[in-house]
Design a protein around this motif. Structure first.
Motif, PDB file in Angstrom:
ATOM      1  N   GLN A 120       0.836  -1.198   0.000  1.00  0.00           N
ATOM      2  CA  GLN A 120       0.000   0.000   0.000  1.00  0.00           C
ATOM      3  C   GLN A 120       0.873   1.251   0.000  1.00  0.00           C
ATOM      4  OE1 GLN A 120      -3.126  -1.941   3.088  1.00  0.00           O
ATOM      5  NE2 GLN A 120      -3.418   0.255   2.732  1.00  0.00           N
ATOM      6  N   THR A 178      -6.817   9.414  -1.934  1.00  0.00           N
ATOM      7  CA  THR A 178      -6.644   8.189  -2.716  1.00  0.00           C
ATOM      8  C   THR A 178      -5.532   7.347  -2.118  1.00  0.00           C
ATOM      9  OG1 THR A 178      -7.410   9.238  -4.748  1.00  0.00           O
ATOM     10  CG2 THR A 178      -6.119   7.227  -4.979  1.00  0.00           C
ATOM     11  N   THR A 235      -3.407   3.694  -2.711  1.00  0.00           N
ATOM     12  CA  THR A 235      -3.072   2.714  -3.738  1.00  0.00           C
ATOM     13  C   THR A 235      -2.643   1.397  -3.116  1.00  0.00           C
ATOM     14  OG1 THR A 235      -2.416   4.421  -5.307  1.00  0.00           O
ATOM     15  CG2 THR A 235      -1.545   2.218  -5.681  1.00  0.00           C
ATOM     16  N   CYS A 236      -3.048   0.315  -3.735  1.00  0.00           N
ATOM     17  CA  CYS A 236      -2.671  -1.031  -3.296  1.00  0.00           C
ATOM     18  C   CYS A 236      -2.171  -1.795  -4.524  1.00  0.00           C
ATOM     19  CB  CYS A 236      -3.874  -1.727  -2.675  1.00  0.00           C
ATOM     20  SG  CYS A 236      -3.599  -3.440  -2.165  1.00  0.00           S
ATOM     21  N   ARG A 237      -0.972  -2.321  -4.434  1.00  0.00           N
ATOM     22  CA  ARG A 237      -0.396  -3.078  -5.551  1.00  0.00           C
ATOM     23  C   ARG A 237      -0.139  -4.528  -5.125  1.00  0.00           C
ATOM     24  NH1 ARG A 237       1.856   2.073  -6.415  1.00  0.00           N
ATOM     25  NH2 ARG A 237       1.420   2.857  -8.520  1.00  0.00           N
ATOM     26  N   GLY A 272      -9.917  -0.667  -9.980  1.00  0.00           N
ATOM     27  CA  GLY A 272      -8.710  -1.390 -10.342  1.00  0.00           C
ATOM     28  C   GLY A 272      -8.958  -2.844 -10.644  1.00  0.00           C
ATOM     29  N   GLU A 285      -3.091  -3.433  -9.739  1.00  0.00           N
ATOM     30  CA  GLU A 285      -3.152  -2.089  -9.178  1.00  0.00           C
ATOM     31  C   GLU A 285      -4.583  -1.678  -8.853  1.00  0.00           C
ATOM     32  OE1 GLU A 285      -0.295   0.511 -10.632  1.00  0.00           O
ATOM     33  OE2 GLU A 285      -1.287   2.353  -9.956  1.00  0.00           O
ATOM     34  N   THR A 297      -7.155   1.106  -6.272  1.00  0.00           N
ATOM     35  CA  THR A 297      -7.230   2.329  -5.490  1.00  0.00           C
ATOM     36  C   THR A 297      -8.501   2.365  -4.653  1.00  0.00           C
ATOM     37  OG1 THR A 297      -8.275   3.524  -7.301  1.00  0.00           O
ATOM     38  CG2 THR A 297      -5.887   3.703  -7.123  1.00  0.00           C
ATOM     39  N   THR A 335     -10.697   5.377  -2.945  1.00  0.00           N
ATOM     40  CA  THR A 335     -10.883   6.821  -2.947  1.00  0.00           C
ATOM     41  C   THR A 335     -11.953   7.201  -1.942  1.00  0.00           C
ATOM     42  OG1 THR A 335     -10.239   6.994  -5.273  1.00  0.00           O
ATOM     43  CG2 THR A 335     -11.475   8.832  -4.339  1.00  0.00           C
ATOM     44  N   CYS A 375      -5.862  -3.113   2.427  1.00  0.00           N
ATOM     45  CA  CYS A 375      -6.346  -3.918   1.320  1.00  0.00           C
ATOM     46  C   CYS A 375      -6.019  -5.382   1.608  1.00  0.00           C
ATOM     47  CB  CYS A 375      -5.741  -3.478  -0.010  1.00  0.00           C
ATOM     48  SG  CYS A 375      -3.934  -3.607  -0.136  1.00  0.00           S
TER      49      CYS A 375
END
Lengths: 115, 107
Positions: free
Chosen positions: B6, B20, B22-24, B66, B70, B72, B74, B88
């Motif tokens: 994250q 926002t 992000t989680c990858r 996503g 990838e 997100t 928000t 996540c």
């Protein structure tokens, strides 16, 4: 709405077995999959494993050799045993519904491993 | 194991901001991703499943998007109740794994 409540000793000695029970209300334990998740103090979440009332299980390989779970349909409960605990097993332990994502969670119970 | 990363780890924001997170994933998880909110001393609460499906009762200012690797989360118009840590979690494969968390702080 299903509700879950963890119970068990808050203090366990090193090398002993941690034992927790999750009591389910508002739904039959035969209706779902049930998971255990833990969170060391100040850290992130770690999935321990799940059990289905049929006896089907799946455990995190990092803990698999030390984990046992069971279901008691007569009491609408499921249980976790974690053997040979060390200080690294100190965490808040949660029970939750599901085996994919986790919809409902218990409030959590802190288990400290210390002599 | 699939690693979930994250960013950022901490985010400072004001009430009313759009935020926002992000989680990858270390490999493709299709849309098998959930988001949770956790407040201090409380259990996590499920916000979103299958990357973008809002759980019943979750305010519409939360949204997820996503697929693949990838994703997100928000939050539109951040509210005082939204200051919390967000995680996540992938459920594409075993073991289920979580991101390390993103703490949303008051600026």
């Amino acid at each position: 709405q299903v509700q879950l409540q963890e119970s068990g000793p808050g203090l366990v000695k090193p090398s002993e077995t941690l034992s927790l029970t999750c009591t389910v209300s508002g739904n039959s334990i035969s209706s779902n999959y049930w998971s255990w998740i833990r969170q060391p103090p100040g850290k992130g979440l770690e999935w321990i494993g799940y059990i289905h009332y049929s006896g089907s299980t799946n455990y995190n390989p990092s803990l698999k050799s030390r984990v046992t779970t069971s279901v008691d349909t007569s009491k609408n409960q499921f249980s976790l045993k974690l053997s040979s605990v060390t200080a690294a097993d100190t965490a808040v332990y949660y029970c939750a519904t599901g085996y994919g994502y986790f919809h409902q969670w218990g409030q959590g119970t802190l288990v400290t491993v210390s002599s | 194991d699939i690693q979930m990363t994250q960013s950022p780890s901490t985010l400072s924001a004001s009430v009313g901001d759009r935020v926002t997170i992000t989680c990858r994933a270390s490999q493709s998880i299709s849309s098998w991703l959930a988001w949770y909110q956790q407040k201090p001393g409380k259990a996590p609460e499920l916000l979103i499943s299958k990357a973008s499906s809002l759980e019943s009762g979750v305010p519409s200012r939360f949204s997820g998007s996503g697929s693949g690797t990838e994703f997100t989360l928000t939050i539109n118009s951040l509210q005082p109740d939204d200051f919390a840590t967000y995680y996540c979690q992938q459920y594409n494969s075993y073991p289920r794994t979580f991101g390390q968390g993103t703490k949303v702080e008051i600026k």
